[in-house]
Write a protein that holds these residues in place. Structure first.
Motif, PDB file in Angstrom:
ATOM      1  N   GLY A 174       0.302  -8.432  -8.367  1.00 48.67           N
ATOM      2  CA  GLY A 174       0.963  -7.237  -8.856  1.00 48.67           C
ATOM      3  C   GLY A 174       1.411  -6.298  -7.753  1.00 48.67           C
ATOM      4  O   GLY A 174       2.008  -5.268  -8.036  1.00 48.67           O
ATOM      5  N   ARG A 175       1.137  -6.615  -6.495  1.00 51.44           N
ATOM      6  CA  ARG A 175       1.539  -5.772  -5.383  1.00 51.44           C
ATOM      7  C   ARG A 175       2.491  -6.544  -4.475  1.00 51.44           C
ATOM      8  O   ARG A 175       2.633  -7.750  -4.579  1.00 51.44           O
ATOM      9  CB  ARG A 175       0.325  -5.348  -4.554  1.00 51.44           C
ATOM     10  CG  ARG A 175      -0.641  -4.489  -5.305  1.00 51.44           C
ATOM     11  CD  ARG A 175      -1.712  -4.023  -4.368  1.00 51.44           C
ATOM     12  NE  ARG A 175      -2.767  -3.319  -5.065  1.00 51.44           N
ATOM     13  CZ  ARG A 175      -3.896  -2.957  -4.515  1.00 51.44           C
ATOM     14  NH1 ARG A 175      -4.133  -3.248  -3.259  1.00 51.44           N
ATOM     15  NH2 ARG A 175      -4.811  -2.312  -5.206  1.00 51.44           N
ATOM     16  N   ALA A 176       3.095  -5.813  -3.538  1.00 49.17           N
ATOM     17  CA  ALA A 176       3.965  -6.453  -2.557  1.00 49.17           C
ATOM     18  C   ALA A 176       3.116  -7.080  -1.470  1.00 49.17           C
ATOM     19  O   ALA A 176       2.078  -6.552  -1.072  1.00 49.17           O
ATOM     20  CB  ALA A 176       4.923  -5.431  -1.952  1.00 49.17           C
ATOM     21  N   CYS A 177       3.556  -8.224  -0.961  1.00 51.71           N
ATOM     22  CA  CYS A 177       2.865  -8.925   0.123  1.00 51.71           C
ATOM     23  C   CYS A 177       2.936  -8.064   1.384  1.00 51.71           C
ATOM     24  O   CYS A 177       3.979  -7.509   1.712  1.00 51.71           O
ATOM     25  CB  CYS A 177       3.516 -10.284   0.371  1.00 51.71           C
ATOM     26  SG  CYS A 177       2.822 -11.166   1.781  1.00 51.71           S
ATOM     27  N   VAL A 178       1.826  -7.980   2.111  1.00 54.60           N
ATOM     28  CA  VAL A 178       1.799  -7.165   3.316  1.00 54.60           C
ATOM     29  C   VAL A 178       2.562  -7.808   4.461  1.00 54.60           C
ATOM     30  O   VAL A 178       2.951  -7.134   5.408  1.00 54.60           O
ATOM     31  CB  VAL A 178       0.340  -6.868   3.752  1.00 54.60           C
ATOM     32  CG1 VAL A 178      -0.368  -6.031   2.722  1.00 54.60           C
ATOM     33  CG2 VAL A 178      -0.414  -8.150   4.020  1.00 54.60           C
ATOM     34  N   ALA A 179       2.802  -9.112   4.401  1.00 50.19           N
ATOM     35  CA  ALA A 179       3.484  -9.803   5.494  1.00 50.19           C
ATOM     36  C   ALA A 179       4.997  -9.829   5.307  1.00 50.19           C
ATOM     37  O   ALA A 179       5.745  -9.542   6.223  1.00 50.19           O
ATOM     38  CB  ALA A 179       2.946 -11.227   5.635  1.00 50.19           C
TER      39      ALA A 179
END
Length: 188
Positions: A174-179
């Motif tokens: 549900g969140r954006a990928c940090v990479a």
């Protein structure tokens, strides 16, 4: 096997580390080098304390002397007074009755050192015993015990990370990928 104390590089022989160049003290007994005295140097040493030296004062240097210390006038800095707090007055101080200032009695029970498989922090090889990793040769941690691996279900549990669909870095559903910034959806 020799383990470098600086970079943990493991090598079988040598006087210095092949990775960082640190010399290993005490491995090779080398004799102290013989130093021959030079005949043109004076061999007599100065005996005694300080000897007075005739050094006349240069008057042109006294003109450039900066004033310092007690001969400077005192200056008030009004900006520093802005943060000063007012008088607090009388503050009641009550003693804390439930605060234990002593030490607990020794019951003789000691925490056992963790036993079992250890995971190498460099290559993630799981090993049951030993000081060095069988996979890469690096030093193993002594306290960290390898987590038990269990078969994962297809769907993600609450609070479990899942791989990003584009870069495969573990990310929260549900969140954006940090990479890479791709929105990660929970696996079904």
């Amino acid at each position: 096997m020799i383990i470098c104390p600086v970079c943990d590089h493991v090598q079988s022989e040598g006087e210095e580390c092949e990775g960082c160049g640190k010399r290993f003290p005490g491995l090779v007994n080398t004799p102290d080098p013989v130093v021959a005295p030079l005949p043109e140097l004076e061999l007599t040493h100065h005996a005694g304390g300080r000897v007075p030296v005739d050094a006349p004062v240069l008057p042109e240097l006294d003109l450039t002397r900066l004033r310092s210390g007690p001969d400077l006038p005192a200056m008030s800095v009004p900006d520093l007074e802005l943060t000063r707090s007012g008088v607090t007055g009388e503050v009641p101080v009550a003693q804390m009755t439930d605060l234990d200032t002593g030490r607990a009695q020794d019951d003789g029970v000691r925490t056992a050192a963790p036993m079992g498989a250890v995971t190498c922090r460099y290559c993630r090889h799981v090993q049951a015993e030993g000081l060095l990793c069988d996979g890469c040769g690096m030093r193993l941690p002594r306290v960290k015990v390898a987590a038990q691996t269990t078969a994962k279900r297809k769907g993600a549990d609450e609070g479990e990370r899942v791989p990003c669909p584009s870069c495969h870095v573990p990310a929260w559903p549900g969140r954006a990928c940090v990479a890479c910034g791709t929105k990660v959806e929970a696996e079904a």
